[in-house]
Design an enzyme around this catalytic site. Structure first.
Site, mmCIF file in Angstrom:
data_model
loop_
_atom_site.group_PDB
_atom_site.id
_atom_site.type_symbol
_atom_site.label_atom_id
_atom_site.label_comp_id
_atom_site.label_asym_id
_atom_site.label_seq_id
_atom_site.Cartn_x
_atom_site.Cartn_y
_atom_site.Cartn_z
ATOM 1 N N GLY A 198 3.561 -3.622 -3.835
ATOM 2 C CA GLY A 198 3.435 -3.794 -5.283
ATOM 3 C C GLY A 198 3.918 -2.521 -5.952
ATOM 4 N NE ARG A 199 0.181 2.473 -5.552
ATOM 5 C CZ ARG A 199 -0.914 2.356 -6.297
ATOM 6 N NH1 ARG A 199 -0.968 2.903 -7.485
ATOM 7 N NH2 ARG A 199 -1.973 1.708 -5.842
ATOM 8 N NE ARG B 191 -2.900 3.442 -10.604
ATOM 9 C CZ ARG B 191 -2.727 4.571 -9.986
ATOM 10 N NH1 ARG B 191 -2.150 5.580 -10.609
ATOM 11 N NH2 ARG B 191 -3.100 4.728 -8.745
ATOM 12 N N GLY C 179 0.765 -1.241 0.000
ATOM 13 C CA GLY C 179 0.000 0.000 0.000
ATOM 14 C C GLY C 179 0.791 1.283 0.000
ATOM 15 C CB CYS D 255 -15.758 4.907 -28.601
ATOM 16 S SG CYS D 255 -15.067 4.962 -30.248
ATOM 17 C CE1 TYR E 144 -8.927 2.192 -8.695
ATOM 18 C CE2 TYR E 144 -6.939 2.495 -9.992
ATOM 19 C CZ TYR E 144 -7.866 1.665 -9.395
ATOM 20 O OH TYR E 144 -7.708 0.311 -9.500
ATOM 21 C CD GLU F 253 0.462 -8.983 1.801
ATOM 22 O OE1 GLU F 253 -0.454 -8.357 1.229
ATOM 23 O OE2 GLU F 253 0.259 -9.996 2.468
HETATM 24 N N1 LLP Z 1 -1.559 -6.781 -0.496
HETATM 25 C C1 LLP Z 1 -2.882 -6.839 -0.711
HETATM 26 C C2 LLP Z 1 -3.705 -7.706 0.122
HETATM 27 C C3 LLP Z 1 -3.466 -6.042 -1.703
HETATM 28 O O1 LLP Z 1 -4.787 -6.086 -1.889
HETATM 29 C C4 LLP Z 1 -2.647 -5.204 -2.495
HETATM 30 C C5 LLP Z 1 -3.222 -4.391 -3.546
HETATM 31 C C6 LLP Z 1 -1.263 -5.187 -2.250
HETATM 32 C C7 LLP Z 1 -0.752 -5.984 -1.229
HETATM 33 C C8 LLP Z 1 -0.307 -4.311 -3.024
HETATM 34 O O2 LLP Z 1 -0.628 -2.965 -2.827
HETATM 35 P P1 LLP Z 1 0.352 -1.806 -3.369
HETATM 36 O O3 LLP Z 1 1.614 -1.874 -2.589
HETATM 37 O O4 LLP Z 1 0.570 -2.078 -4.821
HETATM 38 O O5 LLP Z 1 -0.426 -0.562 -3.159
HETATM 39 N N2 LLP Z 1 -5.320 -0.880 -9.143
HETATM 40 C C9 LLP Z 1 -5.086 0.051 -8.062
HETATM 41 C C10 LLP Z 1 -4.443 -0.593 -6.881
HETATM 42 C C11 LLP Z 1 -5.198 -1.801 -6.387
HETATM 43 C C12 LLP Z 1 -4.484 -2.479 -5.257
HETATM 44 C C13 LLP Z 1 -5.095 -3.784 -4.952
HETATM 45 N N3 LLP Z 1 -4.457 -4.451 -3.871
HETATM 46 C C14 LLP Z 1 -4.272 1.232 -8.588
HETATM 47 O O6 LLP Z 1 -3.964 1.257 -9.773
HETATM 48 O O7 LLP Z 1 -3.972 2.141 -7.836
#
Ligand code: LLP
Length: 422
Positions: A265-266, A302, A227, A333, A306, A263
């Site tokens: 991701g981003r 995105r 997150g 479109c 959002y 965890e």
């Molecule tokens: N762990 C869990 C349980 C999650 O649901 C997520 C993301 C992550 C880790 C990784 O989160 P991060 O570090 O990437 O924020 N599509 C959206 C983001 C959706 C995130 C879903 N879950 C966007 O483009 O901002």
């Protein structure tokens, strides 16, 4: 990007749009996490959903990252890319039978999202004759102050057990077979700009750790989810570092002797990636100026989904036209097909390159084939080397799945019920 000039790709006639990633940026963003957990008992599990290109996965696995997956295919790709099952975890509020089967066979950690999830994991693990290690997903009802679609830690979210629900679950947890609860998990939401919600959540989970330990569960893992945001504004936003994340939860880890699981991701892949498109033309509808590009919501949803901000620039430095406030839009479109609104840019010429920054996370991963704009190519830069790490989808790829064939699903038995009188 590193030692490769992006406009030279366009000059060489490479098809746009495409995503391009920097190996050096990926390594730098990993390094920040590696330093943040140095000296801690910790696993940094990359959230594969953010970007599952195997070229990035292999690099992250090589750095020593774990992997967090949400489907059987993510799991398979992660294993094939070299992640160790001992450092992997599957999440999901609705794990399909095929997901559960794959996770249990691979022997990875599983989160438990609900009572039905627990029962399904137990019955599948029993059938397979394995013992699954579980993390209870707790919804701490803490507001992460992010867009509602990516907020997961409040009670109106579909994810996890509310604190009270964990209490009610405790008698059931006393009679487990084929599974053991080894940790607690929470994920508050994505694009966090403060670590305070994480600090609060860790305190709240600490209370539950003690209760579950008193019940005899071998709780060893505190998983604080992912997150962490990034500075999409490129200079204006103050975003905490991975170090600040670990510092926020360290007191709870030390106090209770827990292993930390993160965890991200981003924050591992967003900055490493950019979306590159070409200008198709410029128009003015009397009220607004538009730059229309071949990059669109089909590659990067995105902004549309959002209202997310991504910095946008023209690739050529010598563009001569007057500077105007443009909406940068794609050819799809839908009026929601914009990449940026009201952006001050020099007026480009058709064919000029456009870069949409920080598109490495949830870009390609959420792309669609809407309007039959098919999956685009991806490239990886490493120093002065350039590699294509995904070819663009073709019409043949698409048409391979079209079919027109009879299928048999059994015939319907005549109803045993008496016919209606009228
Ligand atoms: N762990 C869990 C349980 C999650 O649901 C997520 C993301 C992550 C880790 C990784 O989160 P991060 O570090 O990437 O924020 N599509 C959206 C983001 C959706 C995130 C879903 N879950 C966007 O483009 O901002």
């Amino acid at each position: 990007m590193e030692r490769v000039r992006l406009s030279s790709l366009l000059d060489a006639g490479i098809e746009t749009p495409f995503f391009i990633y920097s190996a050096a940026q990926l390594a730098a963003d990993w390094q920040a996490y590696a330093e943040a957990v140095a000296g801690l008992d910790a696993i940094v599990g990359y959230a594969v959903k953010a970007n599952s290109n195997p070229a990035l996965l292999r690099r992250l696995a090589g750095f020593g990252a774990g992997a967090v997956v949400v489907s059987d295919y993510e799991l398979r790709l992660a294993l094939e890319s070299g992640f160790a099952p001992q450092q992997m975890l599957m999440h999901g509020n609705g794990k399909r039978p095929r997901d559960l089967e794959a996770a249990l066979r691979a022997g990875i950690l599983l989160s438990v999202d609900s009572e039905f999830d627990l029962e399904q994991i137990i019955s599948r693990a029993t059938a397979l004759g394995v013992t699954a290690r579980l993390l209870l997903r707790v919804n701490p009802d803490i507001d992460p102050q992010v867009h509602p679609y990516i907020s997961t830690g409040l009670l109106d979210s579909k994810f996890g057990f509310a604190e009270g629900a964990v209490e009610r679950l405790r008698p059931r947890l006393q009679k487990l077979s084929s599974v053991e609860v080894v940790g607690l998990h929470c994920h508050l939401g994505s694009t966090l700009k403060s670590v305070q919600p994480l600090r609060d959540a860790a305190r709240l989970l600490a209370v539950l750790v003690n209760e579950l330990r008193r019940d005899g569960h071998p709780i060893q893992i505190l998983d604080m989810g992912g997150g962490l945001g990034i500075d999409y504004s490129r200079g204006r936003d103050k975003i905490p570092t991975p170090d600040e994340v670990t510092e926020a939860v360290r007191p709870v880890l030390d106090e209770l002797g827990l292993q930390l699981f993160l965890e991200p991701g981003r924050s591992l892949v967003a900055r490493a990636g950019a979306l590159i498109g070409r200008v198709l033309g410029v128009k003015d509808n009397g009220r607004k100026h538009f730059v229309v590009t071949d990059a669109s919501m089909a590659q990067l949803i995105r902004p549309c989904l959002y209202g997310a901000f991504h910095s946008i620039e023209l690739l050529e430095e010598s563009v001569a036209g007057p500077q105007l406030a443009f909406d940068v839009v794609g050819p799809i479109c839908e009026s929601s097909d914009f990449l940026g609104q009201g952006r001050l840019l020099p007026t480009p010429r058709p064919g000029d390159g456009v870069i949409i920054y920080d598109a490495g996370a949830y870009g390609f991963a959420m792309s669609s084939r809407y309007n039959l704009h098919l999956g685009c190519a991806e490239y990886l830069v490493d120093g002065d080397s350039l590699r294509r790490v995904r070819t663009a989808e073709t019409f043949d790829d698409l048409s391979r799945h079209f079919s027109d064939e009879p299928i048999s699903v059994g015939t319907r038995q005549p109803s045993a019920r008496p016919a209606a009188r009228d």
